[in-house]
Design an enzyme around this catalytic site. Structure first.
Site, mmCIF file in Angstrom:
data_model
loop_
_atom_site.group_PDB
_atom_site.id
_atom_site.type_symbol
_atom_site.label_atom_id
_atom_site.label_comp_id
_atom_site.label_asym_id
_atom_site.label_seq_id
_atom_site.Cartn_x
_atom_site.Cartn_y
_atom_site.Cartn_z
ATOM 1 N N ARG A 1 0.794 -1.254 0.000
ATOM 2 C CA ARG A 1 0.000 0.000 0.000
ATOM 3 C C ARG A 1 0.813 1.284 0.000
ATOM 4 O O ARG A 1 0.239 2.361 -0.051
ATOM 5 C CB ARG A 1 -0.981 0.043 1.187
ATOM 6 C CG ARG A 1 -1.933 -1.127 1.254
ATOM 7 C CD ARG A 1 -2.818 -1.220 0.037
ATOM 8 N NE ARG A 1 -3.872 -2.211 0.215
ATOM 9 C CZ ARG A 1 -4.267 -3.046 -0.737
ATOM 10 N NH1 ARG A 1 -3.722 -3.010 -1.949
ATOM 11 N NH2 ARG A 1 -5.236 -3.891 -0.512
ATOM 12 N N ASN B 1 0.088 -2.400 -7.371
ATOM 13 C CA ASN B 1 -1.105 -1.529 -7.420
ATOM 14 C C ASN B 1 -1.081 -0.477 -6.318
ATOM 15 O O ASN B 1 -1.977 -0.365 -5.493
ATOM 16 C CB ASN B 1 -2.415 -2.347 -7.386
ATOM 17 C CG ASN B 1 -2.570 -3.216 -6.148
ATOM 18 O OD1 ASN B 1 -1.598 -3.547 -5.480
ATOM 19 N ND2 ASN B 1 -3.803 -3.588 -5.843
ATOM 20 N N ASP C 1 -1.667 -6.951 -11.161
ATOM 21 C CA ASP C 1 -2.547 -7.497 -10.117
ATOM 22 C C ASP C 1 -3.492 -6.448 -9.523
ATOM 23 O O ASP C 1 -3.134 -5.310 -9.285
ATOM 24 C CB ASP C 1 -1.752 -8.139 -8.991
ATOM 25 C CG ASP C 1 -2.698 -8.795 -8.008
ATOM 26 O OD1 ASP C 1 -3.561 -9.566 -8.451
ATOM 27 O OD2 ASP C 1 -2.622 -8.496 -6.803
ATOM 28 N N HIS D 1 -3.278 -11.916 -12.837
ATOM 29 C CA HIS D 1 -4.514 -11.952 -12.032
ATOM 30 C C HIS D 1 -5.596 -12.309 -13.048
ATOM 31 O O HIS D 1 -5.936 -11.497 -13.900
ATOM 32 C CB HIS D 1 -4.719 -10.568 -11.406
ATOM 33 C CG HIS D 1 -6.099 -10.275 -10.897
ATOM 34 N ND1 HIS D 1 -6.357 -9.987 -9.568
ATOM 35 C CD2 HIS D 1 -7.295 -10.183 -11.528
ATOM 36 C CE1 HIS D 1 -7.654 -9.742 -9.417
ATOM 37 N NE2 HIS D 1 -8.249 -9.844 -10.584
ATOM 38 N N HIS E 1 -3.141 -16.342 -7.287
ATOM 39 C CA HIS E 1 -4.342 -16.747 -6.528
ATOM 40 C C HIS E 1 -5.396 -17.567 -7.287
ATOM 41 O O HIS E 1 -6.538 -17.145 -7.436
ATOM 42 C CB HIS E 1 -5.002 -15.547 -5.854
ATOM 43 C CG HIS E 1 -5.207 -14.290 -6.681
ATOM 44 N ND1 HIS E 1 -5.655 -14.298 -7.960
ATOM 45 C CD2 HIS E 1 -5.034 -12.987 -6.348
ATOM 46 C CE1 HIS E 1 -5.747 -13.044 -8.394
ATOM 47 N NE2 HIS E 1 -5.376 -12.236 -7.438
ATOM 48 N N ASN F 1 -10.926 -10.860 -3.985
ATOM 49 C CA ASN F 1 -10.755 -11.193 -5.394
ATOM 50 C C ASN F 1 -9.604 -12.162 -5.565
ATOM 51 O O ASN F 1 -8.519 -11.859 -5.087
ATOM 52 C CB ASN F 1 -10.433 -9.930 -6.216
ATOM 53 C CG ASN F 1 -11.595 -9.507 -7.055
ATOM 54 O OD1 ASN F 1 -12.616 -10.167 -7.102
ATOM 55 N ND2 ASN F 1 -11.436 -8.381 -7.733
ATOM 56 N N ASP G 1 -1.515 -13.071 -0.790
ATOM 57 C CA ASP G 1 -2.395 -11.990 -1.277
ATOM 58 C C ASP G 1 -2.810 -11.090 -0.105
ATOM 59 O O ASP G 1 -3.965 -10.669 0.008
ATOM 60 C CB ASP G 1 -3.621 -12.544 -2.013
ATOM 61 C CG ASP G 1 -4.364 -11.448 -2.786
ATOM 62 O OD1 ASP G 1 -3.891 -10.299 -2.809
ATOM 63 O OD2 ASP G 1 -5.435 -11.759 -3.346
ATOM 64 N N HIS H 1 -6.844 -3.301 4.221
ATOM 65 C CA HIS H 1 -7.792 -2.201 3.990
ATOM 66 C C HIS H 1 -8.211 -1.664 5.350
ATOM 67 O O HIS H 1 -8.436 -2.446 6.281
ATOM 68 C CB HIS H 1 -9.043 -2.696 3.247
ATOM 69 C CG HIS H 1 -8.782 -3.126 1.840
ATOM 70 N ND1 HIS H 1 -8.486 -2.243 0.824
ATOM 71 C CD2 HIS H 1 -8.749 -4.361 1.266
ATOM 72 C CE1 HIS H 1 -8.305 -2.902 -0.307
ATOM 73 N NE2 HIS H 1 -8.445 -4.200 -0.070
HETATM 74 C C1 NCD Z 1 -6.198 -7.000 -3.872
HETATM 75 C C2 NCD Z 1 -5.999 -5.599 -3.307
HETATM 76 O O1 NCD Z 1 -6.737 -5.201 -2.410
HETATM 77 O O2 NCD Z 1 -5.065 -4.896 -3.745
HETATM 78 N N1 NCD Z 1 -7.518 -7.439 -3.475
HETATM 79 C C3 NCD Z 1 -7.942 -8.700 -3.425
HETATM 80 O O3 NCD Z 1 -9.124 -8.894 -3.116
HETATM 81 N N2 NCD Z 1 -7.171 -9.718 -3.677
HETATM 82 C C4 NCD Z 1 -5.992 -7.028 -5.332
HETATM 83 C C5 NCD Z 1 -5.782 -8.398 -5.911
HETATM 84 O O4 NCD Z 1 -4.895 -9.159 -5.485
HETATM 85 O O5 NCD Z 1 -6.454 -8.743 -6.865
HETATM 86 ZN ZN ZN Z 2 -5.182 -10.225 -7.685
#
Ligand code: NCD
Ligand code: ZN
Length: 421
Positions: A57, A87, A145, A172, A225, A271, A298, A302
């Site tokens: 992040r 990302n 991703d 992804h 994943h 996801n 993964d 958040h």
């Molecule tokens: C990931 C994220 O929050 O960056 N979220 C998720 O649900 N896995 C993005 C991702 O890995 O696709």
């Molecule tokens: Zn992903």
């Protein structure tokens, strides 16, 4: 620091054995005069874990996680190296952002932070990033991703370009035309709840497309994943054809199912989504027979305000670095050495880190090690996590196996279950 680890079971790619481990000058050595001795009786001493899929992040969403807090969570989970997903904001699509992430990782000094690069500029899916420049500063994995690359022509070019550079495309797999507005797996539970579904097919179509692009171009691909039974079958067949394909699965896709969404709690929104028990069984079987090479967290932090929103507005993702080992041992009916393989030397190789991480524990190897109790049963308390975000779905899920000490380049990053910095 000269360190002696006594009485433990050493597990590496040669299997398991009782042995003392001596460490000096950041390396495993034949013998040393110890300044510190660790009693590892009843514990496993293994090469450090390597996470192929960590969202740190930073830059951009430091309220959810920073490189420092994320690498502390990683160390507590037994990781000595993590691949940072691109990302971020700005995206890890150029040398300056990638260098920033790497430098912050070194400053934190808790884990070897290896930034991935995005496949497309801004992860917008329209223009390839400068792979050669990024490869020259050490980027080995490329991924958009958070999104899959939708355009098959662009993805073909990405594979062709990657081939000459010795880097790997990590996908992804999600055909977005099939998942618009989706909040959970499309199936019985989803229809019952009346929620928009994310069909297994959306993943499988992209897995299939990329397998065929690998067949065409000869470039390697890694699948992030994987979550469905049919995806596992497709990868199994592709590997049988000798294609250079690797794959990972997450702790949550081997332990949790879509019916948890009956709670309408966005803690279970991720996801790709949690799937059915048949899919969970197939993903586990894929790990057991080696079709799926690695467990990758993964780890997707958040802030609680965003996860407390209604299902359709909350972002997908779960934290996972501190619980991965406990979920893996508790949910996989496979020999411990094979579980450690999926957490350590197999992902180290996929990430191109096999010189420094996942090495056999023998004189000359860098001392990047994890010492864990394979039998400790414990429960996660979200507030106790080192991660800045506490969005774990594993509350109330019995975990088995816990890191006691983590050693990075011969120094403790975790000692007696506590981070050292
Ligand atoms: C990931 C994220 O929050 O960056 N979220 C998720 O649900 N896995 C993005 C991702 O890995 O696709
Ligand atoms: Zn992903």
């Amino acid at each position: 620091m000269n360190l002696l680890i006594t009485g433990g079971t050493v597990i590496d790619s040669n299997g398991g054995r009782q042995a003392d481990v001596h460490i000096a000058d950041g390396h495993v050595v034949e013998t040393c005069v110890p300044e510190t001795t660790i009693d590892a009786t009843g514990l496993v001493v293994s090469p450090g874990f390597v996470d192929l899929h960590t969202h740190l992040r930073e830059p951009g969403k430091e309220e959810a996680e920073t490189i420092e807090t994320g690498s502390r969570a990683a160390a507590l989970g037994g990781y000595t190296a993590i691949v940072a997903m691109p990302n971020t904001d700005p995206t890890q699509d150029c040398v300056s952002v990638v260098d920033f992430v790497r430098r912050q990782g070194i400053t934190a000094g808790l884990c070897d932070v290896r930034p991935s690069g995005s496949i497309t500029v801004g992860r917008r899916g329209t223009q390839l990033t400068p792979f050669a420049e990024l490869a020259a500063v050490g980027v080995k994995l490329f991924t958009d991703d958070g999104n899959g690359v939708q355009d098959p022509q662009l993805m073909r070019r990405a594979f062709e370009y990657a081939k000459g550079l010795g880097v790997t495309m990590a996908q992804h797999c999600e055909v977005e035309a099939l998942t618009g507005g989706a909040v959970m797996h499309e199936g019985d539970c989803c229809s019952h709840l009346g929620l928009p579904g994310w069909p297994a097919l959306a993943e499988e179509l992209m897995v299939h497309r990329d397998i065929e692009l690998v067949r065409l171009t000869g470039a390697p691909a890694h699948f992030l994943h994987l979550s469905t039974a049919r995806s596992v079958e497709l990868v199994r067949a592709a590997k049988a054809d000798g294609l250079p394909i690797t794959a990972e699965a997450t702790p949550h896709h081997i332990s949790l199912t879509d019916d948890l969404l009956r709670s309408y709690s966005a803690i279970y929104k991720v996801n790709p989504p949690l799937r059915t028990m048949d899919d969970v069984d197939a993903v586990r079987a894929g790990l057991i027979d080696g079709t799926i090479d690695a467990i990758a967290t993964d780890h997707a932090p958040h802030v609680s305000e965003s996860k407390e929103q209604p299902l359709d507005q909350a972002p997908p993702g779960m934290v996972g670095l501190e619980t991965a080992l406990g979920v893996a041992i508790g949910h996989l009916d496979m020999p411990l050495a094979d579980i450690v393989a999926t957490l350590s030397w197999k992902p180290a190789k996929i990430a191109g880190l096999e010189e420094a991480h996942g090495r056999d524990i023998e004189p000359g190897s860098p001392a990047n090690l994890t010492i864990f109790d394979p039998d400790e049963e414990w429960e996660v308390v979200p507030a106790m996590l080192a991660s800045k975000s506490h969005n774990t779905p594993f509350v109330g899920v019995p975990l088995k196996g816990r890191t006691k000490h983590t050693i990075l380049n011969g120094e403790f990053t975790v000692k007696d279950g506590q981070a050292t910095r």
